[in-house]
Design a protein around this motif. Structure first.
Motif, mmCIF file in Angstrom:
data_model
loop_
_atom_site.group_PDB
_atom_site.id
_atom_site.type_symbol
_atom_site.label_atom_id
_atom_site.label_comp_id
_atom_site.label_asym_id
_atom_site.label_seq_id
_atom_site.Cartn_x
_atom_site.Cartn_y
_atom_site.Cartn_z
ATOM 1 N N ARG A 390 -4.218 -14.056 3.090
ATOM 2 C CA ARG A 390 -3.918 -13.215 1.925
ATOM 3 C C ARG A 390 -4.916 -13.489 0.795
ATOM 4 O O ARG A 390 -5.428 -12.560 0.158
ATOM 5 C CB ARG A 390 -2.483 -13.477 1.457
ATOM 6 N N THR A 391 -5.217 -14.769 0.563
ATOM 7 C CA THR A 391 -6.184 -15.117 -0.479
ATOM 8 C C THR A 391 -7.566 -14.575 -0.144
ATOM 9 O O THR A 391 -8.265 -14.018 -1.007
ATOM 10 C CB THR A 391 -6.241 -16.644 -0.658
ATOM 11 N N PHE A 392 -7.980 -14.740 1.101
ATOM 12 C CA PHE A 392 -9.278 -14.225 1.530
ATOM 13 C C PHE A 392 -9.359 -12.714 1.321
ATOM 14 O O PHE A 392 -10.360 -12.203 0.792
ATOM 15 C CB PHE A 392 -9.498 -14.573 3.002
ATOM 16 N N ALA A 393 -8.314 -11.998 1.731
ATOM 17 C CA ALA A 393 -8.316 -10.542 1.593
ATOM 18 C C ALA A 393 -8.397 -10.121 0.127
ATOM 19 O O ALA A 393 -9.113 -9.176 -0.225
ATOM 20 C CB ALA A 393 -7.072 -9.960 2.254
ATOM 21 N N GLN A 394 -7.690 -10.818 -0.727
ATOM 22 C CA GLN A 394 -7.732 -10.490 -2.161
ATOM 23 C C GLN A 394 -9.134 -10.671 -2.735
ATOM 24 O O GLN A 394 -9.538 -9.942 -3.644
ATOM 25 C CB GLN A 394 -6.726 -11.361 -2.920
ATOM 26 N N LEU A 395 -9.877 -11.628 -2.196
ATOM 27 C CA LEU A 395 -11.221 -11.901 -2.714
ATOM 28 C C LEU A 395 -12.243 -10.868 -2.264
ATOM 29 O O LEU A 395 -13.181 -10.549 -3.002
ATOM 30 C CB LEU A 395 -11.678 -13.298 -2.262
ATOM 31 N N VAL A 396 -12.090 -10.330 -1.042
ATOM 32 C CA VAL A 396 -13.177 -9.522 -0.466
ATOM 33 C C VAL A 396 -12.876 -8.032 -0.361
ATOM 34 O O VAL A 396 -13.801 -7.217 -0.231
ATOM 35 C CB VAL A 396 -13.571 -10.051 0.927
ATOM 36 N N GLU A 397 -11.603 -7.662 -0.385
ATOM 37 C CA GLU A 397 -11.281 -6.247 -0.248
ATOM 38 C C GLU A 397 -11.426 -5.517 -1.584
ATOM 39 O O GLU A 397 -11.292 -6.102 -2.653
ATOM 40 C CB GLU A 397 -9.861 -6.057 0.304
ATOM 41 N N LYS A 398 -11.724 -4.232 -1.501
ATOM 42 C CA LYS A 398 -11.819 -3.349 -2.673
ATOM 43 C C LYS A 398 -12.900 -3.797 -3.646
ATOM 44 O O LYS A 398 -12.774 -3.614 -4.863
ATOM 45 C CB LYS A 398 -10.461 -3.236 -3.377
ATOM 46 N N THR A 399 -13.941 -4.411 -3.137
ATOM 47 C CA THR A 399 -15.079 -4.772 -3.970
ATOM 48 C C THR A 399 -16.316 -4.847 -3.082
ATOM 49 O O THR A 399 -16.209 -4.979 -1.859
ATOM 50 C CB THR A 399 -14.850 -6.135 -4.667
ATOM 51 N N VAL A 400 -17.489 -4.748 -3.693
ATOM 52 C CA VAL A 400 -18.731 -4.934 -2.945
ATOM 53 C C VAL A 400 -18.998 -6.431 -2.835
ATOM 54 O O VAL A 400 -18.847 -7.183 -3.808
ATOM 55 C CB VAL A 400 -19.903 -4.220 -3.643
ATOM 56 N N VAL A 401 -19.375 -6.864 -1.638
ATOM 57 C CA VAL A 401 -19.577 -8.288 -1.373
ATOM 58 C C VAL A 401 -21.030 -8.508 -0.942
ATOM 59 O O VAL A 401 -21.548 -7.787 -0.083
ATOM 60 C CB VAL A 401 -18.627 -8.780 -0.264
ATOM 61 N N ARG A 402 -21.676 -9.497 -1.564
ATOM 62 C CA ARG A 402 -23.009 -9.883 -1.111
ATOM 63 C C ARG A 402 -22.842 -10.826 0.063
ATOM 64 O O ARG A 402 -22.098 -11.817 -0.010
ATOM 65 C CB ARG A 402 -23.796 -10.563 -2.223
ATOM 66 N N ALA A 403 -23.511 -10.525 1.171
ATOM 67 C CA ALA A 403 -23.359 -11.310 2.392
ATOM 68 C C ALA A 403 -24.717 -11.815 2.859
ATOM 69 O O ALA A 403 -25.706 -11.079 2.821
ATOM 70 C CB ALA A 403 -22.714 -10.467 3.489
ATOM 71 N N GLN A 404 -24.759 -13.055 3.286
ATOM 72 C CA GLN A 404 -25.953 -13.614 3.908
ATOM 73 C C GLN A 404 -25.622 -13.989 5.342
ATOM 74 O O GLN A 404 -24.711 -14.775 5.603
ATOM 75 C CB GLN A 404 -26.458 -14.843 3.160
ATOM 76 N N VAL A 405 -26.345 -13.406 6.300
ATOM 77 C CA VAL A 405 -26.112 -13.647 7.717
ATOM 78 C C VAL A 405 -26.661 -15.028 8.077
ATOM 79 O O VAL A 405 -27.839 -15.321 7.867
ATOM 80 C CB VAL A 405 -26.789 -12.567 8.583
ATOM 81 N N THR A 406 -25.808 -15.891 8.627
ATOM 82 C CA THR A 406 -26.208 -17.251 8.985
ATOM 83 C C THR A 406 -26.301 -17.464 10.491
ATOM 84 O O THR A 406 -26.969 -18.387 10.948
ATOM 85 C CB THR A 406 -25.216 -18.270 8.407
ATOM 86 N N PHE A 407 -25.614 -16.611 11.252
ATOM 87 C CA PHE A 407 -25.640 -16.748 12.704
ATOM 88 C C PHE A 407 -25.153 -15.447 13.322
ATOM 89 O O PHE A 407 -24.287 -14.773 12.749
ATOM 90 C CB PHE A 407 -24.738 -17.912 13.152
#
Length: 449
Positions: A390-407
């Motif tokens: 639930r905490t993870f979803a609140q942080l990443v949903e409904k917003t643009v997220v900068r992502a760095q591919v590590t693997f």
């Protein structure tokens, strides 16, 4: 399970349960695992022997019922639960809630959210054993302490009942006298001999095979578009190649669906990708316009099945989707759960809103990617609990997220599908790492792949 006769029965019963019943059991056991991990409740609460009166709350097929043991202890628990739920404020659920409460026949009931879209949720009522659809505004958040009581409704496998036959029509409610034989460890069900009015329950079944208007998931390899493929001749299908990401690449994404921090779906947030999606949606709308003469009733009653790719078209959305499950809703007819290819999320809709999808459109790729949060794992357990998700979803949903591919990993079940491990930084948090937030909140611990 030391009794050889019981072991023989378990092996036999594996062949007798319907696909739908096995899916319901998978859902139920997934729910129990979440209760155990999230609320630290011992879920090994099934009776292992003895004779009981069981009120049948739901019967998924001839061999499986969800029932409530009829005794004073359960009566007191039910009253206690309803009193506690009536004290709870009617606070609407948020997108990442897994458990909630709602009202069934005027009584407050605990529920596990199986799936949802923007307007409705498919829920399993923990203490009543039935599955239903509830409007999202009527699903309310629940205090954690109310989940300390294990579900009152339990799964019972019935010995000797025939396979794939109609359930006998009996005066409701149905109460069975059961003799517990053992616990089926692999499926976590209670194996019983059952009697109804002092008569073996299996004697009440008709041997007639259930056919007719039943929606079947095993229709073979028939293609529902065969009779209408000529309608799509001349339709130009634009097959855009989706980008593939590489280790070290930075990109902006939108998370479309969250199962856990280790399993989420996402789409690139750039204009090029959105143009590809929009082009496909326009092709879908053109396809729907060409189906004006198609006899849709035949499609609904005879061909809809799990795993089939269809087009969803209503006043709000046009998408391809894979049918995940099919059920009947007393107020809305046939309901279908879909995984939407153009939006990367699940939805529930009436079968009246779906259409056959031409082969060429079925062969286009899914317009979403699979991702995992990099270098963290659940704190104190092998799986993520509901609060962490639930905490993870609140942080990443409904917003643009900068992502760095590590693997970039591969799925064992499908080597053609990439799974992207990523460091995530929501734009509204000024370069704060999602992984760091979960670690600081004691939801996760760091580790190196």
């Amino acid at each position: 399970m030391s009794n050889p006769e019981n072991k023989k029965y378990v092996d036999y019963q594996e062949k007798m349960l319907s696909k739908y019943s096995k899916q319901i059991l998978d859902m139920f056991n997934r729910m129990l695992a979440l209760i155990h991990v999230t609320y630290k409740v011992d879920t090994k609460f099934y009776p292992r022997s003895g004779c009981f009166e069981v009120v049948v709350m739901q019967q998924t097929d001839a061999n499986l019922v969800f029932g409530l043991i009829k005794n004073e202890e359960n009566r007191k628990k039910m009253i206690h639960l309803m009193d506690r739920l009536n004290e709870c404020p009617k606070t609407p659920i948020i997108a990442s809630d897994v458990f909630c409460f709602s009202f069934l026949d005027g009584n407050p009931c605990r529920a596990f959210i199986i799936s949802r879209d923007q307007s409705r949720a498919q829920v399993y009522f923990l203490d009543w054993g039935n599955i239903d659809y509830v409007d999202i505004p009527k699903c309310y958040r629940m205090r954690d302490d109310i989940m300390k009581i294990c579900p009152l409704c339990m799964p019972f496998e019935l010995k000797g009942c025939p396979f794939d036959t109609p359930v006998p029509e009996l005066p409701q409610p149905v109460t069975l006298s059961v003799d517990v034989k053992c616990i089926n460890g692999p499926r976590k069900t209670i194996l019983v001999d059952a009697r109804y009015n002092n008569r073996p329950y299996f004697e009440l079944f008709s041997a007639t095979r259930k056919i007719g208007n039943k929606i079947r998931s095993n229709l073979g390899n028939d293609d529902p578009c065969d009779e209408i493929e000529s309608s799509f001749e001349g339709l130009t299908i634009i097959n855009n190649t989706l980008p593939i990401f590489t280790v070290g690449q930075d990109l902006k994404i939108k998370v479309t669906s969250v199962l856990t921090p280790s399993h989420f779906l996402f789409q690139p947030a750039d204009a090029t990708f959105q143009t590809i999606v929009s082009t496909t949606v326009e092709q879908l709308r053109t396809t729907i316009e060409r189906m004006s003469s198609f006899k849709k009733d035949n499609f609904i009653n005879e061909v809809i099945r799990e795993g089939h790719i269809v087009i969803l078209a209503d006043e709000n959305i046009t998408n391809r989707g894979e049918i995940l499950s099919i059920s009947r809703d007393s107020g809305n007819g046939i309901m279908v759960q879909l995984m939407l290819f153009e939006e990367g999320r699940k939805t529930i809709t009436s079968a009246d809103n779906i259409y056959p999808c031409p082969r060429d459109l079925r062969q286009l790729p899914e317009f979403f990617y699979k991702g995992s949060l990099n270098n963290v794992k659940p704190y104190g357990s092998s799986c993520w609990d509901a609060k962490a998700t639930r905490t993870f979803a609140q942080l990443v949903e409904k917003t643009v997220v900068r992502a760095q591919v590590t693997f970039v990993g591969k799925y064992a079940s499908n080597r053609a599908v990439n799974n992207y491990y990523m460091d995530l930084y929501p734009e509204n948090l000024e370069n704060v790492s999602v992984a760091d937030i979960l670690v600081d909140s004691n939801f996760a611990i760091p580790f190196k792949n």
